[in-house]
Design an enzyme around this catalytic site. Structure first.
Site, PDB file in Angstrom:
ATOM      1  N   CYS B  56       0.786  -1.241   0.000  1.00 53.98           N
ATOM      2  CA  CYS B  56       0.000   0.000   0.000  1.00 53.98           C
ATOM      3  C   CYS B  56       0.815   1.286   0.000  1.00 53.98           C
ATOM      4  CB  CYS B  56      -0.941   0.018   1.209  1.00 53.98           C
ATOM      5  SG  CYS B  56      -2.083  -1.359   1.242  1.00 53.98           S
ATOM      6  N   HIS B 110      -1.562   6.230   2.316  1.00 51.80           N
ATOM      7  CA  HIS B 110      -1.569   5.285   3.424  1.00 51.80           C
ATOM      8  C   HIS B 110      -1.393   6.105   4.697  1.00 51.80           C
ATOM      9  CE1 HIS B 110      -1.174   1.268   5.157  1.00 51.80           C
ATOM     10  NE2 HIS B 110      -0.369   1.856   6.033  1.00 51.80           N
TER      11      HIS B 110
END
Lengths: 95, 426
Positions: B56, B110
């Protein structure tokens, strides 16, 4: 400007053998970096030694290789990297 | 040829988490994704789009800065590019500096160190990022097991009314994004609205009703569930995040290659697909709200994901590898007046489609199949709305605030003039 469209990806590893931190190694634990080049014909990945202190790879320190041909092996199950060694004609089909 | 650029368009940037192209519009015969397919039918769809790293934070920082991980120097979750690599201008920051109001809803950057615990606010966003309050329950014991007790399971279909706060994170994000769209309709300012969905990321916590779309007897195993004989061990990822969930841990699987029992493999795949349909429904509601706010005629919609996810192929699960199933992502651009004919305000392009009532479209022949990269999002979006395209980065580029290591994909779009993409499907 007439280059073949390609896509690059990469993934780090702490070492050659799967370990509990292989999925998500911390920066200071990264020792190998796998660089992929993807063309519409194939994917070639070479796993190089990596130094996390200066963010460099050693291109002579190869920990593994992968080569898959899209047409004959779209699911990437038959690694033909080793067949490209020693000047095999396969190497001419992919970077 | 004239480049298909329409100055002053808004941007609705939708990113899903861990979504491989398991969508009807990408030819998946099983998955029901009628709303994303409808978006695809009005978009340029890239069939071969790849993330730069299949995890991510590095992937998101890469495509949001337009730089590869070797330039962001983020391979894990634990550094902030502005202080660790270079003070790079981000995609939303670039729009903000060009007069756009920029907003982040859900998981776009993120969260955490990699975005400075602030989603890079105020650099990237005009407002602090919105995070759904129910996100904090995601990894807690909220999944009802067969024993009647609550567990932190991988597979977690739920009755939403029984969940803490009686909602789920992506439902809350959709509600907030719809609220913002209604506000934007009133204030009439150019906007860049990023909406990040948490699913189909694990745990598979989604409304139970979506299971009905995927009877277990219809769910197959991966076509190649064994670890390939010639795979170098360094290439293999041991999917630790799955092993830690209570329902997977109960199998006491051998490390690193021990296979998951076949019946549970089917259940993982079933819940992944159900999570995709859940996200599709929310995307449908979001796009319907864009219609309702009379913004579809002047808003670019981008749909993509941070990376893919292995569903048992090669004996692997999750992301964390260089396999296509982990790096390949959906990528589509709806550009009003370019991928659809020029329209009037109020014209409806995205009526909500109930996945329980309608099948997906399958396959999109004739779509661009060139290899493209998420790092190209930044220059592509800049060009599509008439902003100056960031220059190509020199090597190295740590000292260069604004440049891109990708290249604009606008060359693959139909030329301007309201031409419609020929989709070749009903």
């Amino acid at each position: 400007r007439k280059e073949t469209p390609v896509a690059f990806s990469q993934y780090p590893r702490p070492g050659d053998i799967p370990a509990p931190n292989s999925d998500l190694p911390l920066l200071q634990d990264i020792r190998v970096m796998g660089y992929s080049i993807r063309t519409d014909d194939c994917r070639c990945t070479v796993w190089f030694g990596f130094n996390p202190n200066n963010f460099t790879v050693d291109v002579k320190d190869i920990h593994g290789g992968e080569l898959y041909f899209e047409k004959s092996d779209p699911n990437e199950d038959h690694n033909r990297y080793n067949e490209t060694l020693h000047g095999s004609p396969l190497s001419k089909r992919c970077p | 040829a004239q480049r298909p650029v329409r100055e002053g368009l808004n941007v609705l940037f939708v990113v899903a988490d861990d979504l491989r192209p398991a969508l009807g519009s990408y030819g998946d015969p099983l998955v029901r994704s009628p709303n994303i397919d409808q978006l695809a039918s009005r978009s340029v769809v890239f069939q071969n789009a790849f993330a730069q790293q299949a995890v991510c934070a590095p992937s998101r920082v890469s495509f949001l800065t337009g730089r590869r991980p070797d330039s962001t120097r983020l391979y894990d979750f634990n550094s902030y590019w502005r202080t660790h690599a270079g003070n790079y201008t981000t995609l939303p920051q670039y729009f903000k500096e060009n007069g756009y109001i920029t907003m982040s809803v859900g998981k776009v950057f993120h969260p955490g160190i990699s975005s400075n615990h602030s989603d890079d606010y105020p650099y990237s966003w005009s407002l602090p990022a919105f995070h759904p309050s129910s996100e904090k329950y995601e990894n807690t014991k909220v999944c009802r097991g067969r024993d009647g007790k609550l567990h932190a399971n991988l597979i977690c279909p739920v009755n939403v009314a029984e969940m803490p706060e009686a909602t789920l994170p992506d439902i809350q994000s959709t509600e907030e994004a719809i609220r913002l769209l209604k506000s934007l309709q009133r204030i009439k300012r150019k906007f860049f609205l990023a909406v990040g969905y948490h699913k189909p990321h694990i745990p598979f916590r989604y409304p139970r009703k979506f299971l009905k779309l995927y009877p277990l007897e219809n769910v197959t195993l991966a076509p190649d569930p064994a670890v390939p004989k010639k795979l170098p061990s360094v290439a293999y990822n041991p999917w630790m995040d799955l092993r830690r969930r209570e329902d997977v841990a109960a199998f006491n699987l051998s490390f690193p290659y021990g296979p998951i029992p076949e019946h549970f493999q089917r259940k993982i795949r079933q819940s992944y697909f159900a999570s995709v349909s859940y996200v599709d429904t929310l995307v449908g509601k979001l796009l319907n709200a864009l219609d309702e706010a009379e913004l579809s005629h002047n808003t670019v919609v981008v749909f993509t994901a941070d990376h893919g996810w292995s569903l048992g192929e090669h004996g692997e699960w999750a992301k964390y590898s260089n396999f296509d199933v982990a790096t390949r992502v959906p990528l589509m651009f709806y550009v009003p007046g370019v991928t659809t004919p020029i329209s009037d305000p109020g014209q409806k392009f995205f009526p909500f489609i109930d996945p329980f009532a309608q099948d997906s479209c399958s396959g999109l022949p004739g779509k661009p199949k060139e290899m493209v990269e998420l790092v190209s999002l930044f220059p592509t979006l800049a060009e599509l709305v008439g902003l100056a395209v960031p220059p190509v980065c020199p090597q190295p580029s740590f000292h260069v605030p604004l440049c891109s290591e990708g290249k604009s994909l606008v060359q693959y779009f139909p030329s301007s003039g309201g031409g419609q993409v020929n989709h070749g499907f009903k």
